[in-house]
Design a protein around this motif. Sequence first.
Motif, short mmCIF file in Angstrom:
data_model
loop_
_atom_site.label_atom_id
_atom_site.label_comp_id
_atom_site.label_asym_id
_atom_site.label_seq_id
_atom_site.Cartn_x
_atom_site.Cartn_y
_atom_site.Cartn_z
N ASP A 169 0.82 -1.26 -0.02
CA ASP A 169 -0.03 0.00 -0.18
C ASP A 169 0.92 0.97 0.04
O ASP A 169 1.37 1.67 1.02
CB ASP A 169 -1.07 -0.11 1.15
N THR A 170 1.13 1.93 -1.26
CA THR A 170 2.04 2.94 -1.23
C THR A 170 1.44 4.35 -0.54
O THR A 170 2.36 5.17 -0.50
CB THR A 170 2.23 3.36 -2.71
N SER A 171 0.05 4.22 -0.33
CA SER A 171 -0.45 5.62 0.50
C SER A 171 0.20 5.69 1.63
O SER A 171 -0.03 6.74 2.23
CB SER A 171 -1.97 5.60 0.26
N LYS A 172 0.45 4.69 2.26
CA LYS A 172 1.17 4.70 3.47
C LYS A 172 2.56 5.23 3.91
O LYS A 172 3.23 5.16 4.82
CB LYS A 172 1.10 3.30 4.32
N VAL A 173 2.96 5.57 2.45
CA VAL A 173 4.69 6.07 2.52
C VAL A 173 4.29 7.54 2.03
O VAL A 173 4.20 7.67 0.71
CB VAL A 173 5.37 5.22 1.58
N GLU A 174 4.68 8.44 2.83
CA GLU A 174 4.51 9.83 2.63
C GLU A 174 5.49 10.29 1.39
O GLU A 174 4.99 10.92 0.68
CB GLU A 174 4.78 10.62 3.82
N ASP A 175 6.69 9.97 1.37
CA ASP A 175 7.71 10.47 0.68
C ASP A 175 7.89 9.27 -0.58
O ASP A 175 9.08 8.95 -0.88
CB ASP A 175 9.03 10.60 1.22
N TYR A 176 6.80 8.44 -1.08
CA TYR A 176 7.08 7.54 -2.17
C TYR A 176 7.93 7.95 -3.28
O TYR A 176 8.36 7.19 -3.78
CB TYR A 176 5.64 6.85 -2.37
N ALA A 177 7.55 9.25 -3.63
CA ALA A 177 8.21 9.65 -5.14
C ALA A 177 9.38 10.48 -4.73
O ALA A 177 9.89 11.23 -5.54
CB ALA A 177 7.23 10.50 -5.72
N LYS A 178 10.16 10.03 -3.79
CA LYS A 178 11.13 11.10 -3.62
C LYS A 178 12.38 10.97 -4.33
O LYS A 178 13.39 11.63 -4.68
CB LYS A 178 11.73 11.04 -1.84
N LEU A 179 12.52 9.59 -4.83
CA LEU A 179 13.53 9.49 -5.74
C LEU A 179 13.20 9.76 -7.40
O LEU A 179 14.20 10.52 -7.90
CB LEU A 179 13.97 7.81 -6.03
N SER A 180 12.07 9.54 -7.84
CA SER A 180 11.67 9.78 -9.08
C SER A 180 11.26 11.38 -9.38
O SER A 180 11.53 11.95 -10.36
CB SER A 180 10.34 9.14 -9.51
#
Length: 498
Positions: A169-180
């Motif tokens: 569940d990616t919604s539980k990761v606030e900085d999911y797009a920090k690399l991209s």
Amino acid sequence: MISFFNFFKKDTSSLPIFLFNTMTRKKERFIPIKKNSVKMYTCGPTVYNYPHIGNLRTFIFEDVLKRALEYNGYQVNHVMNITDVGHLTNDRDMGEEKIEKEAKKEGKTAWQIAEFYTEAFKNDLKNLNIVFPTTLCKATDNIKEQIEMIKTLEKKGYVYKTSDGVYFDTSKVEDYAKLSHQNIEELKEGARIEANTEKRNPTDFALWKFSKTSEQRQMEWPSPWGVGFPGWHIECSAMSMKYLGDHFDIHCGGIDAINIHHTNEIAQSEATTGKKPWVNYWLHGAFLNVSGGEKMAKSSGNFLTLNNSFIDKGIDPLVYRFSTFMTHYRKPMEWSYDILANAKNGFDSLMEKISKLTETHNSTHTGQILTNWKDKFTIAINDDLNMPQALATLNELLKADETPEDKMATILDFDRVLGLNLHKIKVPVNKGYIVFYGNTPNTEIVNLIEQRTIALLKERELTRKNKDWKKSDELRDKIKELGFDVKDTPSGQEIKRI
């Protein structure tokens, strides 16, 4: 080993290394977690087909990185994975599994396909003089570790189950797009194209996929959630942490891994450990494009392999390694037959210059590595692997007013990073070459190869031109009696001591 290599122990660690970190989008001074030691993970191939030369460009850049770190005095623990299960035809966890699909196409088992193309990949590494990883690990050999990681994520509340698998569940990761660095809403829209109505969020990804009840898969395993196989991303997280720990220095791959694969690796890894960052430096190599700017890819059918582009044409594969140094690893590289021809001419010219250098080499003087030139070369490679500048430094040294012995010692030192096998001394014989495989200067070759052998080689070269193949074979046998094997190559005869 000739005594040149005794000088390789010189410490160059006082010169700083700068690497472009995809995470921060800037060059940063490299500072290892542990002094004098580097832990590095590189994404390996999915073994359902031959690697194309675009893939191999990435592996060459990673090899140069490792060699550069070692040149600076670091001990590198390098781990690379082999994806032999779990990579679907659509990177958003949809479509067929690539290896099983290829197995059906070729009429073989999935295990046979994976083994065959793993060996083909290893052979490409050898042909390109790429140093093998400290650990080369297969996804299928580490199923237990992947299941254990998914269980940890489940306990922490990051996992949910659907009819076709277990998802993160990616919604539980606030900085999911920090690399991209992508806008998360745009990222969701892109993922929504491959709609899976059971996903909570379009960017959620599979940790474990269930086998379909309607068919028997060749690669499947029992798990707490059902019989199936691991998702594509979980293997890299599980295996990198198994062999390098939960915090390591460098993670590499091609730029196509940034938006999905590496983004998902970071999300699941940092969710598992609760630590940030998981990796300190992220490095990515740019695409190799066919002439006109189109990305080379297996899916588009426009890919070229090391075999069909070089080996089958009688071209040394190291010509390709050399050609990649002409473009910085972070810049797209164009490829065409004209570019191939130019690369071969450049490579042959370099070999000829070094060959002529060895002719004037004095074996009674081993030569010293020239510190000023070594520093110039080190500054180039330490500037985010600036290989075009490193090649320029090599060419400047060849023209410089230095003794042949010192030049040779310094060039061999550079080749620790270049990896062009410049220790294979070439000595002109007529229009062909005698290539002596070993670390032996020219004057020592003269002592080792009797004049009788040279005379036979010259005679054999003439018989080959006259297409007198029977006589040529007879001369080969005579040369063998004197203790040498002979191999015919596009550039001439090569001999090797038996």
